[in-house]
Motif scaffolding. Structure first.
Motif, PDB file in Angstrom:
ATOM      1  N   HIS A 177      80.731  43.485  -7.560  1.00 21.60           N
ATOM      2  CA  HIS A 177      80.616  44.884  -7.965  1.00 21.60           C
ATOM      3  C   HIS A 177      82.017  45.376  -8.291  1.00 21.60           C
TER       4      HIS A 177
ATOM      5  N   GLU B   4      65.574  45.615  -4.197  1.00 18.65           N
ATOM      6  CA  GLU B   4      66.069  44.568  -3.290  1.00 18.65           C
ATOM      7  C   GLU B   4      67.031  43.619  -4.011  1.00 18.65           C
ATOM      8  N   LEU B   5      67.975  44.212  -4.740  1.00 25.97           N
ATOM      9  CA  LEU B   5      68.917  43.422  -5.523  1.00 25.97           C
ATOM     10  C   LEU B   5      70.129  43.029  -4.696  1.00 25.97           C
ATOM     11  N   THR B   6      70.594  41.821  -4.875  1.00 24.46           N
ATOM     12  CA  THR B   6      71.830  41.359  -4.260  1.00 24.46           C
ATOM     13  C   THR B   6      72.799  41.008  -5.391  1.00 24.46           C
ATOM     14  N   PHE B   7      74.089  41.133  -5.106  1.00 21.64           N
ATOM     15  CA  PHE B   7      75.104  40.965  -6.142  1.00 21.64           C
ATOM     16  C   PHE B   7      76.215  40.045  -5.669  1.00 21.64           C
TER      17      PHE B   7
ATOM     18  N   LEU C 200      68.706  50.537  -6.049  1.00 22.13           N
ATOM     19  CA  LEU C 200      69.049  49.172  -5.645  1.00 22.13           C
ATOM     20  C   LEU C 200      68.235  48.731  -4.430  1.00 22.13           C
ATOM     21  N   GLN C 201      67.975  49.649  -3.514  1.00 20.06           N
ATOM     22  CA  GLN C 201      67.179  49.302  -2.335  1.00 20.06           C
ATOM     23  C   GLN C 201      65.730  49.015  -2.716  1.00 20.06           C
TER      24      GLN C 201
ATOM     25  N   ASN D 229      73.978  37.979  -9.919  1.00 21.12           N
ATOM     26  CA  ASN D 229      73.947  39.357 -10.418  1.00 21.12           C
ATOM     27  C   ASN D 229      75.309  40.002 -10.255  1.00 21.12           C
TER      28      ASN D 229
ATOM     29  N   THR E 131      77.111  47.802  -2.316  1.00 23.95           N
ATOM     30  CA  THR E 131      76.362  46.552  -2.164  1.00 23.95           C
ATOM     31  C   THR E 131      77.031  45.692  -1.087  1.00 23.95           C
ATOM     32  N   ASP E 132      76.451  44.536  -0.852  1.00 27.35           N
ATOM     33  CA  ASP E 132      77.069  43.553   0.043  1.00 27.35           C
ATOM     34  C   ASP E 132      77.735  42.432  -0.752  1.00 27.35           C
ATOM     35  N   ALA E 133      78.107  42.718  -1.990  1.00 28.61           N
ATOM     36  CA  ALA E 133      78.744  41.702  -2.833  1.00 28.61           C
ATOM     37  C   ALA E 133      80.017  41.181  -2.178  1.00 28.61           C
TER      38      ALA E 133
ATOM     39  N   ASN F  81      66.744  34.626 -12.295  1.00 25.69           N
ATOM     40  CA  ASN F  81      67.048  34.557 -10.868  1.00 25.69           C
ATOM     41  C   ASN F  81      67.948  33.389 -10.493  1.00 25.69           C
TER      42      ASN F  81
END
Length: 304
Positions: free
Chosen positions: A168, A162-165, A158-159, A79, A264-266, A75
């Motif tokens: 992508h 709860e992964l954030t990147f 992914l939801q 990611n 994603t919100d990358a 962590n």
């Protein structure tokens, strides 16, 4: 250049269920997702974490969907996500993702947690298609209540986690069949008029106009130019109808259009496009270009 009338449907009228069934009946299996893709994924279990994130149950077959992750997810590391085969017919996107996993993912896991979905659309891979069996384009379907099972499956995964990147990168191709088949089919399906675009000869990227990242795109272009040539603009200064933002780079609105790049919100996002029909690029070069794009993106991120 305008395209001939598509053989299914009535010009000016959108397809109904009958026309979509007629289109589906014309599709044929041309290669095997299980032989070409799943067999390679099955060889990765000792080195990586392989997870089935869903399955597509179609009349022709049931297609398991896989994600490959670097081990020892940490962590404290950012990611990154690599996706391929959103359009199943775009071969180097699938095999570029697999080649990156096998050849480079473990190295870059020193700095990143890496997740790769090599083939989002296995039915499209087998039938060499842009759409799924319901004549739906997964790469316009990354949105709430997605009509495409291909898009919904990875969105749900992914939801749930709860992964954030941080990044992508989505691996694609632009092919001659875009003009000979897929754009005419799209116009016929929607009851609109088709006007073909110029197919760019070379590699280019599509950045997200909602969050442009000039230096990031530049790093990808510079990495790929060592492997294959960068696409020049057409006589109007455009690539596939979009204005050039910088050498080899155009922009689309990722989330607004339901593109995979908006999954994603990358903050760092790119869609790669190689041209496999070029006289100056082999299939191996196209795969190498996809790998170079991912490596160039990751090398850039190591400096920010």
């Amino acid at each position: 250049m305008n395209q001939r009338q598509y053989p299914i449907g009535t010009p000016g009228e959108a397809w109904g269920a009958e026309e979509k069934q007629q289109w589906l009946a014309a599709q044929q299996v041309k290669r095997s997702y299980f032989d070409d893709v799943v067999s390679q994924i099955n060889q990765l279990h000792e080195q990586f974490d392989v997870e089935q994130y869903g399955a597509l149950e179609y009349p022709s077959n049931t297609f398991p969907l896989f994600i490959v992750k670097t081990r020892h997810w940490d962590n404290s590391k950012p990611n990154v996500l690599v996706t391929g085969g959103v359009h199943g017919y775009e071969t180097s996107g699938v095999h570029g993702a697999l080649a990156f996993i096998k050849e480079h993912a473990e190295h870059y896991s020193q700095w990143f947690n890496i997740m790769v979905a090599p083939c989002i659309s296995p039915w499209g891979y087998e039938t060499i298609n842009r759409w799924n069996p319901f004549a739906i384009d997964p790469n316009r379907s990354f949105k709430e209540n997605s009509p495409a099972g291909e898009s919904a499956a990875i969105m749900d995964y992914l939801q749930r986690h709860e992964l954030t990147f941080l990044m992508h990168i989505d691996l694609h191709e632009t092919t001659d069949t875009d003009n000979s088949e897929f754009r005419p089919a799209l116009a016929a399906r929607d009851g609109t008029f088709n006007e073909n675009w110029n197919i760019p000869d070379g590699f280019y990227t599509v950045g997200n106009s909602e969050k442009p990242t000039q230096d990031f795109q530049q790093a990808i272009i510079d990495s790929v130019r060592k492997v294959t040539h960068i696409a020049p603009p057409d006589n109007d200064g455009k690539i596939i109808g979009a204005p050039i933002e910088q050498e080899g780079v155009i922009h689309y609105a990722g989330k607004q259009l339901g593109l995979c790049m908006g999954l994603t919100d990358a903050p760092y996002v790119s869609t790669t496009e190689v041209y496999p029909d070029s006289d100056n690029a082999s299939p191996e070069q196209c795969i190498a270009a996809q790998v170079a794009a991912v490596k160039g993106a990751l090398e850039f991120l190591r400096t920010v």
